[in-house]
Design an enzyme around this catalytic site. Structure first.
Site, PDB file in Angstrom:
ATOM      1  N   TYR A   1      -0.265  -1.806   3.512  1.00 27.33           N
ATOM      2  CA  TYR A   1       1.106  -2.326   3.427  1.00 27.33           C
ATOM      3  C   TYR A   1       2.114  -1.191   3.315  1.00 27.33           C
ATOM      4  O   TYR A   1       3.129  -1.172   4.015  1.00 27.33           O
ATOM      5  CB  TYR A   1       1.220  -3.249   2.217  1.00 27.33           C
ATOM      6  CG  TYR A   1       2.605  -3.817   1.995  1.00 27.33           C
ATOM      7  CD1 TYR A   1       3.066  -4.884   2.749  1.00 27.33           C
ATOM      8  CD2 TYR A   1       3.440  -3.280   1.014  1.00 27.33           C
ATOM      9  CE1 TYR A   1       4.332  -5.407   2.545  1.00 27.33           C
ATOM     10  CE2 TYR A   1       4.703  -3.790   0.805  1.00 27.33           C
ATOM     11  CZ  TYR A   1       5.144  -4.854   1.568  1.00 27.33           C
ATOM     12  OH  TYR A   1       6.409  -5.362   1.367  1.00 27.33           O
TER      13      TYR A   1
ATOM     14  N   ALA B   1       1.818   1.925   4.278  1.00 25.88           N
ATOM     15  CA  ALA B   1       1.885   2.636   5.556  1.00 25.88           C
ATOM     16  C   ALA B   1       2.696   1.850   6.571  1.00 25.88           C
ATOM     17  O   ALA B   1       3.495   2.423   7.330  1.00 25.88           O
ATOM     18  CB  ALA B   1       0.474   2.894   6.081  1.00 25.88           C
TER      19      ALA B   1
ATOM     20  N   LYS C   1       5.108  -0.312   5.997  1.00 29.48           N
ATOM     21  CA  LYS C   1       6.523  -0.330   5.639  1.00 29.48           C
ATOM     22  C   LYS C   1       7.168   1.051   5.809  1.00 29.48           C
ATOM     23  O   LYS C   1       8.370   1.154   6.066  1.00 29.48           O
ATOM     24  CB  LYS C   1       6.697  -0.844   4.212  1.00 29.48           C
ATOM     25  CG  LYS C   1       6.379  -2.335   4.070  1.00 29.48           C
ATOM     26  CD  LYS C   1       7.228  -3.183   5.004  1.00 29.48           C
ATOM     27  CE  LYS C   1       7.075  -4.668   4.761  1.00 29.48           C
ATOM     28  NZ  LYS C   1       7.935  -5.487   5.650  1.00 29.48           N
TER      29      LYS C   1
END
Length: 254
Positions: free
Chosen positions: A161, A163, A165
């Site tokens: 998650y 990475a 974002k």
């Protein structure tokens, strides 16, 4: 001149992940600010309930099904939304999945990693592309990508998650430069840990860490993030692009 309560009067906005949580808060705030809002989500029943509730309040909204892991679904959603809206002035790429929460890096399955990237990164890219013709045509388009403050401080046990974002932030900056000539602004909003359904999995200890280390020491609610999104969709931000707005009560300051 529009009032502060009608900053989006006449605007046509598409918001993904709008059935609940932050997406529903954004859709509600945008409609209250005068916009017509296409609400897209994979959760069909939840979406239709949310749409009906807002319509009962006299707000101009409609629901559209989308699966951000499916390129064809993205194209169909964008086409149907633009047709219903009669054009498009703003896109909020809010829909995302977490899936990696609570797992250390060596515990992450490749299939799970790919799913997170397909939805959060590729889906955001493809939805933006699908909406570009309409955003260019309107002459004052706005794209708002939902990132997270987790890549700003390096949250642990959430790698896929985080990475994804972080990639959204990079995409935001590149797209801002690519689309500036079309008078399209592209910005990212990076919320902190917000009390919504999607964060129910988060351990109590991390909630407490956020609470204690914020400059504003209270729980973060969905409505706390709405102002940044409405600003980024409005004429107030026409010379503001390629930026990351960290909305987290001062947990991360950038």
């Amino acid at each position: 001149m529009t009032t502060s309560h009608q900053l989006l009067a006449g605007r046509r906005i598409l918001i993904t992940g709008a059935a609940r949580g932050l997406g529903l808060a954004f859709a509600t705030a945008a409609a209250e600010a005068g916009a017509s809002v296409a609400m897209a989500d994979i959760l069909q029943d939840t979406l239709q309930t949310a749409v009906a509730d807002l319509q009962k309040r006299g707000l101009t909204v409609a629901g559209f099904t989308v699966d951000l892991a499916d390129p064809q679904s993205i194209d169909s959603c964008a086409k149907a939304s633009v047709q219903w809206l009669g054009g498009l002035d703003g896109l909020v790429n809010n829909a995302a999945i977490t899936n990696s929460g609570g797992k250390a890096t060596e515990q992450l399955a490749i299939e799970m990693w790919d799913k997170v990237m397909d939805v959060n990164v590729r889906g955001t890219w493809l939805m933006t592309n699908a909406c570009l013709p309409a955003l260019r045509e309107c002459g004052r388009g706005s794209v708002v990508n939902l990132s997270s403050d987790t890549p700003l401080w390096g949250a642990t046990n959430l790698l896929a998650y985080v990475a994804s974002k972080s990639a959204v932030i990079g995409m935001t900056r590149s797209l801002a430069r690519e689309l500036g000539g079309d008078n399209i602004t592209v910005n990212a909003v990076a919320p902190g840990l917000t009390l919504v359904e999607a964060t129910e999995y988060v351990p109590k200890e991390r909630h407490q860490t956020y609470h204690d280390r914020r400059a504003i020491q209270r729980d973060q609610l969905p409505e706390d993030v709405c102002g940044a999104v409405i600003f980024a969709l409005s004429d107030l931000s026409r010379f503001y692009t390629g930026q990351v707005m960290a909305v987290n009560g001062g947990f991360v300051m950038n």
